[in-house]
Design a protein around this motif. Structure first.
Motif, PDB file in Angstrom:
ATOM      1  N   SER A  78      16.747  71.591  -9.239  1.00 25.13           N
ATOM      2  CA  SER A  78      16.904  72.834  -9.695  1.00 25.13           C
ATOM      3  C   SER A  78      16.608  72.990 -11.283  1.00 25.13           C
ATOM      4  N   LEU A  79      16.753  72.011 -12.084  1.00 29.18           N
ATOM      5  CA  LEU A  79      16.268  71.867 -13.628  1.00 29.18           C
ATOM      6  C   LEU A  79      14.986  71.713 -14.004  1.00 29.18           C
ATOM      7  N   PHE A  88      27.003  68.201 -12.924  1.00 31.86           N
ATOM      8  CA  PHE A  88      25.305  68.086 -12.968  1.00 31.86           C
ATOM      9  C   PHE A  88      24.508  68.721 -12.009  1.00 31.86           C
ATOM     10  N   LYS A  89      23.762  69.704 -12.382  1.00 32.20           N
ATOM     11  CA  LYS A  89      23.043  70.089 -11.101  1.00 32.20           C
ATOM     12  C   LYS A  89      21.815  69.494 -10.847  1.00 32.20           C
ATOM     13  N   PHE A 115      14.985  64.166  -4.185  1.00 29.77           N
ATOM     14  CA  PHE A 115      13.783  64.101  -5.040  1.00 29.77           C
ATOM     15  C   PHE A 115      13.692  65.428  -6.017  1.00 29.77           C
ATOM     16  N   ALA A 116      13.378  65.312  -7.310  1.00 29.33           N
ATOM     17  CA  ALA A 116      13.189  66.204  -8.173  1.00 29.33           C
ATOM     18  C   ALA A 116      11.828  67.059  -7.800  1.00 29.33           C
ATOM     19  N   SER A 117      10.662  66.635  -7.351  1.00 33.79           N
ATOM     20  CA  SER A 117       9.614  67.342  -6.880  1.00 33.79           C
ATOM     21  C   SER A 117       8.807  66.228  -6.045  1.00 33.79           C
ATOM     22  N   PHE A 170      12.751  68.630 -17.780  1.00 34.70           N
ATOM     23  CA  PHE A 170      13.774  69.478 -17.154  1.00 34.70           C
ATOM     24  C   PHE A 170      14.472  70.393 -18.219  1.00 34.70           C
ATOM     25  N   LYS A 171      15.145  71.323 -17.787  1.00 34.13           N
ATOM     26  CA  LYS A 171      16.032  72.158 -18.658  1.00 34.13           C
ATOM     27  C   LYS A 171      17.249  71.485 -19.286  1.00 34.13           C
TER      28      LYS A 171
END
Length: 240
Positions: A109-110, A104-105, A50-52, A235-236
């Motif tokens: 992390s992005l 792809f990260k 998960f992203a967050s 995201f970055k």
């Protein structure tokens, strides 16, 4: 093949935690018989992250999960979304799938920020003349709060991490160049919209901002008196 899925989490499903949400996706993908990738070793598990993770009780229209597959069915991405949602519910469902490039990260992390709506569950929950008080609150040179970490408690100035805010979703969306569409939130009423720093290095939760605001107003903050809804993650971009 790495994918990034955007999904909604709303209704009663806001009460399930991060691990249960992950198990939900694992089971849905198995039921859909998708060719998901597994880790190696004695206890293989599906490759997803998960992203967050979303806090219990918080709803969202902008959750992201990275899932790796060996292959995908010969369907367009919108068709794949429709197919996968047959194995999900109307309170957790996918709205978009993107195939990510090689190298792809992961989304975690992005991640650099997240957009939130804080809405009253009942009229009168926010302090009296709360909009005027919010303006005064944001005019402070710094907004210092005590932030608990796993190892200690430290003082943090959160003002630089309130990246944008507004009392209107339309104005907030225009300010940030976003289109939030129709939100899957159970409550309507007085609302505060905020873009906060988010990610592995610094993660400012809207609960911390509201605690600081109520302390500034010298009002007691009633637990669960407002609903937090995450609208989007930022995201970055490549090259940033």
């Amino acid at each position: 093949m790495k994918t990034r899925m955007r999904f909604v989490k709303c209704g009663s499903m806001k009460f399930i935690g991060h691990l249960d949400c992950m198990r939900f996706f694992q089971k849905a993908i198995r039921r859909a018989k998708l060719d998901v990738a597994y880790s190696k070793g004695y206890s293989p598990h599906q490759l997803m992250s998960f992203a967050s993770p979303l806090g219990v009780g918080v709803t969202s229209d902008g959750e992201y999960i990275d899932v790796e597959f060996y292959s995908l069915p010969e369907l367009s991405l919108p068709e794949l979304v429709t197919y996968l949602n047959q194995f999900m519910t109307d309170e957790i469902f996918v709205t978009d799938i993107e195939i990510m490039p090689d190298g792809f990260k992961n989304s975690m992390s992005l991640l650099i920020a997240a957009d939130y709506m804080v809405v009253e569950k009942e009229a009168g929950v926010f302090p009296e003349n709360w909009q005027e008080k919010w303006l005064s609150f944001m005019e402070q040179q710094e907004i210092v709060i005590e932030k608990k970490t796993k190892k200690s408690v430290k003082e943090v100035d959160i003002k630089p991490h309130i990246l944008a805010w507004d009392f209107s979703m339309d104005a907030f969306a225009k300010k940030n160049g976003e289109n939030y569409g129709t939100l899957h939130c159970d409550y309507e009423g007085n609302s505060l919209f905020m873009r906060l720093t988010s990610g592995s290095e610094t993660n400012i939760k809207p609960e911390l901002v509201m605690q600081a605001f109520y302390a500034f107003c010298e009002n007691e903050l009633e637990p669960y008196s407002y609903q937090i809804h995450r609208m989007q993650m930022i995201f970055k971009k490549k090259g940033e």
